[in-house]
Design an enzyme around this catalytic site. Structure first.
Site, PDB file in Angstrom:
ATOM      1  N   CYS A  29       0.802  -1.218   0.000  1.00 17.56           N
ATOM      2  CA  CYS A  29       0.000   0.000   0.000  1.00 17.56           C
ATOM      3  C   CYS A  29       0.836   1.270   0.000  1.00 17.56           C
ATOM      4  O   CYS A  29       2.055   1.239   0.084  1.00 17.56           O
ATOM      5  CB  CYS A  29      -0.849   0.030   1.270  1.00 17.56           C
ATOM      6  N   GLY A 136       2.592  -2.431   4.605  1.00 16.87           N
ATOM      7  CA  GLY A 136       3.495  -3.477   5.063  1.00 16.87           C
ATOM      8  C   GLY A 136       2.739  -4.718   5.464  1.00 16.87           C
ATOM      9  O   GLY A 136       1.545  -4.859   5.163  1.00 16.87           O
TER      10      GLY A 136
END
Ligand code: AMP
Length: 497
Positions: A29, A136
């Site tokens: 992301c 992450g």
């Protein structure tokens, strides 16, 4: 499906159970956070920041804003599936009013493609509201989630980000400050993460102790409208509450909103922006770092600078190293848009072979990589890229791409080049053979689907139809990132966590 959620609505969403069960904890992301202590509206800047980060996630996006002078918990949120420009419209900004905000673009594996998993994760709790954005993958999220479930906490998403939000809230109830709570929660996490948390009066960022995922601090002068003042304020990096402060996954997003990069957040650092100043806590920092090499190879935008390394230059250097190692007697060098192009330019300069634009890219097509079946991925390559026939006809070609994962893209491009009359197509890849999965948030299929992990170099060459195939070596990473400590587990199976 469109859903604009108030915080209370979140718990009532109709979530399909099967979707949740099939989903994996897997994120890839872009994050953006912004705070203008002296007031003003930030939601448009979050929007533009997310547009600049769109390459990091094209599946879902969201913005949460709040007003630090108002009631604790006056948070406004909109998130949905789709590109930033599809989800947000002009009229949204009159509802998203506030001087502090966070935004997120999400890219997950197909199973996780449900609106409930979109971010920001927003929660109301005893100390006010909290909105969190995360890039992450937290490796021990399931373990933490189980403990939370035994404490009676209901989870509305299948993301590790929600697990983290619950940890922070739990720790905050017993801690002196949100920074302390974030530090305590982060010390329980294993994996790669860059997180921005919006609390009622603070914007807090944290980066995992290895620095696997990137996070940058920037500043924007509120008077930056071309009417002077800019120089003096921009040259002074002392805190000024009349400025706007930004935390973002990439420097390009800070520049996109007219800001200037101050510096990268250090691995393990917690940075807190309040109306009184910026404070920093280094307690979680450690000596060993492991910055994700794949950011430099593929993931980051060509115009970003990450941990002191300009992405475009790193890719060009990889191309030069590739040319020194495996030069071909060819007529032209071509690059696969976008991330293969700087490496192709580097190769061209080093090998003294002209660089030619061989592909037209339709920018309105999303990523081919994310499609669920081979057939769909193959069709997507043809929709996205077409060959400029005059440039490649009767030519011996060196084609450069940043990576081969399943082999779909390169196989299709070689078919297209040969159909357009190319005499020979030599493939050079500006990263080593991709052999192992990533557990820290870069979407890589299982080793079974990684073509280089199951087949010899010669078999891969035959499979994709290339006249020759060579890769960059792991040792050559030094030309890309110098002595930066990197995680290269996807190439050498050496995982830092
Ligand atoms: P493949 O077609 O499966 O061999 O994938 C290689 C292509 O996908 C290359 O053009 C890369 O630029 C791109 N790529 C590599 N890794 C990723 C990733 N993690 N997510 C999305 N695209 C990727």
């Amino acid at each position: 499906m469109f859903k604009e959620c108030s915080l209370n609505d979140l718990s009532k969403m109709d979530i399909s159970e099967t979707e949740i069960k099939n989903d994996k904890l897997h994120e890839e992301c872009g994050v953006f956070g912004i705070y203008s202590p002296s007031g003003g509206e930030v939601s448009k800047d979050v929007y533009y920041g997310l547009i600049a980060l769109q390459h990091r996630g094209q599946e879902a996006c969201g913005i949460a804003v709040s007003d630090t002078s108002g009631e604790k918990g006056n948070l406004k949120l909109k998130k949905d599936m789709g590109l930033v420009s599809e989800v947000f419209h002009k009229e949204d900004f009159s509802n998203l009013k506030g001087n502090i905000g966070v935004g997120h673009v999400r890219y997950s594996t197909t199973g996780g493609s449900v609106v409930e998993n979109a971010q920001p994760i927003a929660m109301n709790y005893i100390k006010g509201s909290l909105a969190l954005v995360h890039n992450g993958n937290i490796v021990n999220a399931n373990e933490l989630k189980e403990k939370q479930m035994y404490r009676g906490l209901a989870h509305y998403t299948t993301t590790d980000s929600e697990v983290l939000a619950y940890e922070i809230i739990g720790d905050r109830v017993n801690s002196g400050s949100i920074e302390e709570a974030i530090k305590k929660s982060a010390s329980k996490l294993k994996g790669g993460f860059a997180v921005v948390v919006m609390s009622p009066r603070k914007l807090v960022g944290i980066r995992d102790p290895f620095g696997i995922k990137p996070l940058v601090l920037g500043v924007k002068n509120n008077f930056v409208d071309g009417k002077g003042e800019q120089g003096s304020l921009f040259d002074n990096e002392k805190f000024d509450k009349h400025n706007t402060y930004i935390l973002a996954s990439e420097s390009s997003a800070i520049r996109a909103v007219g800001g200037k990069v101050i510096r990268d957040i250090k691995p393990g650092e917690i940075i807190s922006i309040t109306s009184k100043g910026i404070t920093s806590d280094y307690d979680l920092c450690q000596e060993k770092k492991a910055h994700c090499i794949f950011e430099y190879i593929y993931f980051a935008r060509n115009d970003s600078v990450m941990d002191g390394i300009a992405i475009h230059t790193a890719r060009e250097m990889a191309g030069r190293a590739l040319a020194r190692k495996s030069k071909v007697d060819a007529d032209i060098v071509v690059g696969v848009p976008e991330s293969g192009i700087p490496a192709a330019m580097g190769y061209s300069k080093e090998a003294n072979i002209p660089y030619v634009q061989a592909f037209y890219k339709n920018s309105y097509i999303g990523r081919s990589f994310i499609k669920p079946t081979d057939e769909e991925r193959r069709d997507a390559v043809h929709m996205k890229l077409s060959v400029l026939e005059d440039e490649v006809k009767d030519k011996n070609i060196v084609i450069i791409d940043d990576s081969i994962v399943r082999g779909t893209t390169m196989k299709q491009l070689i078919i297209m080049l040969k159909q357009a009359g190319a005499k020979a197509v030599h493939v050079r890849i500006s990263s080593p053979p991709f052999l192992y999965p990533c557990y820290y948030g870069t979407d890589v299929p299982t080793s079974k689907q990684l073509i280089a992990s199951k087949h010899s170099n010669e078999d891969v060459r035959k499979n994709i139809g290339a006249d020759s195939l060579e890769y960059l070596s792991i040792e050559d990473f030094k030309y890309m990132v110098g002595d930066l400590q990197i995680c290269k587990a996807c190439f050498n199976n050496d995982y830092p966590v």
